[in-house]
Scaffold this motif. Structure first.
Motif, short mmCIF file in Angstrom:
data_model
loop_
_atom_site.label_atom_id
_atom_site.label_comp_id
_atom_site.label_asym_id
_atom_site.label_seq_id
_atom_site.Cartn_x
_atom_site.Cartn_y
_atom_site.Cartn_z
N UNK B 327 0.83 -1.21 0.00
CA UNK B 327 0.00 0.00 0.00
C UNK B 327 0.86 1.25 0.00
N UNK B 328 1.95 1.21 0.77
CA UNK B 328 2.83 2.36 0.86
C UNK B 328 3.48 2.64 -0.49
N UNK B 329 3.69 1.58 -1.29
CA UNK B 329 4.36 1.72 -2.58
C UNK B 329 3.42 2.31 -3.64
N UNK B 330 2.09 2.20 -3.40
CA UNK B 330 1.14 2.65 -4.42
C UNK B 330 1.16 4.17 -4.62
#
Lengths: 95, 330
Positions: B327-330
């Protein structure tokens, strides 16, 4: 029999309303939810707490005890930071 | 709560690796300073403490077995709730102690595996069976009573994490001894059969409990370093004598007889007990006590049957972690 090492958590407990959370010990748990439940069971079996914090031990940055001399030297030499450094005549009363 | 008999160190590793640092370390101990995990310490100090604290932890955990045996058969709900709470405390004590041992550099898994493989010991007292309900009384009164004698001086042990764990343990331990004494008192004031059951439990537990304090001083060659390092503050015989002196009047109050006809009181008021059968102690330590195999088998079974819980918890934590990263990478 060997199992992967589970993370270590540090446990802090607020014992009474108005007091700070205080470090009480550590425990192993796979995640934060389990760490909170384990902290309740291990450290508050006799109503020792109103609130618990669990912090991954790896998140703590600590000062090096072998360098405590240098680390705390600035405070050592400043006796004028203490009220007893100052002379107030007795006649003035409590201050 | 049962370490005194276990705190022996290996003779050959008592070398001094760094004379200057060792001298500074000893000076800190002599000044009654506490040693903390990140402080420099001699390798033998670390090793002795790792062994002593982990064996103390194992003892707490194995100690749950003889008492757990009676939880479902406790004579009343009050007794059952108290015994369950006591056994939960023993588990908690084991966990405080494992945490203290880990600060010396071994992982929890290593420590537990050393116990399960039989490499690391636990107190020999738990290799005796709990045959009747009176044994639960005798354990609380005598085994926990002896443990308290051992543990109070450990609250001032030179190693900070161990001393702090012992303070917590000692606070909780006095309930254990009182609940045991209350069971004995109820039985002693009960029917003739109940009183006989209490006497029988005392007869069986008395000598093994005296052995909990470890070998006599003249036979205990390891005490010197532990005393020098302020891990040990009293000798085995001193603690044993203290325990006997405290317990004799309690047995008198109960109207029970200590199974030592040769016991006499000396001019200073100390109760002098007869010779202890150390061959029995050695046999139990060597694995030939009445329950050694059962205890280890029960711990291994519990460990193996709990494996899926540990695996599931780890897998769930890993799944949540990878989702968070995604999610953080999105």
């Amino acid at each position: 029999m060997a199992t992967p090492n589970s993370p270590l958590w540090e446990v802090f407990i607020r014992s009474r309303n108005g007091l700070a959370h205080k470090h009480v010990g550590s425990l192993h748990a796979a995640d934060a939810t389990l760490a909170l439940q384990a902290a309740r069971d291990i450290y508050t079996r006799r109503g020792e707490g109103l609130s618990i914090w669990v912090v991954p031990s790896s998140a703590i940055t600590a000062s090096d005890p072998s360098e405590k001399g240098m680390m705390f030297e600035p405070a050592e030499s400043k006796i004028y930071r203490h009220p007893t450094f100052y002379d107030v005549p007795e006649e003035v009363g409590h201050m | 709560m049962y370490t005194q008999a276990l705190n022996s160190s290996d003779g050959e590793d008592r070398f001094v690796e760094d004379a200057t640092r060792a001298a500074a370390f000893q000076a800190r101990i002599d000044a009654d300073e506490r040693i903390e995990p990140n402080d420099w310490m001699p390798a033998a100090y670390r090793k002795t403490l790792t062994r002593q604290i982990s064996q103390h932890a194992h003892s707490e955990i194995v100690g749950m077995l003889p008492e757990g045996n009676w939880i479902t058969r406790a004579p009343s709900l009050r007794r059952k709730a108290a015994l369950l709470a006591k056994v939960q405390d023993e588990c908690g004590h084991g966990l405080y102690l494992y945490a203290a041992a880990e600060t010396l550099g071994s992982s929890r898994e290593e420590l537990v595996d050393a116990m399960l493989s039989g490499k690391s010991r636990y107190s020999s007292i738990f290799n005796y069976p709990t045959l009747t309900w009176a044994d639960i009384g005798a354990i609380g009164w005598l085994v926990d009573g002896a443990a308290i004698m051992n543990q109070i001086p450990l609250c001032r042990c030179s190693y900070g994490p161990y001393a702090r764990a012992m303070i917590r343990v000692c606070k909780e331990e006095s309930f254990h001894q009182r609940q045991g004494f209350e069971i004995m008192l109820t039985l002693a004031r009960g029917t003739e059969e109940q009183k006989a059951m209490a006497q029988n439990a005392l007869d069986r537990w008395w000598w093994p409990v005296l052995m909990m304090f470890g070998p006599p001083d003249q036979a205990s060659q390891h005490s010197d370093t532990s005393t020098k390092w302020k891990i040990k503050r009293f000798s085995n015989d001193e603690l044993r004598q203290k325990f006997v002196d405290a317990t004799v009047p309690q047995a008198e109050f109960l109207g029970l007889t200590i199974p030592d006809p040769g016991m006499t009181q000396d001019s200073e008021g100390h109760w002098r007990y007869s010779e202890i059968d150390w061959t029995e102690f050695k046999q139990v330590l060597a694995g030939n006590g009445p329950c050694n195999r059962d205890r280890l088998a029960a711990r291994r079974k519990a460990h193996e049957e709990g494996a899926w819980v540990r695996e599931a918890a780890a897998a769930y934590a890993a799944k949540r972690e990878s989702r968070r990263t995604a999610q953080a990478a999105e």
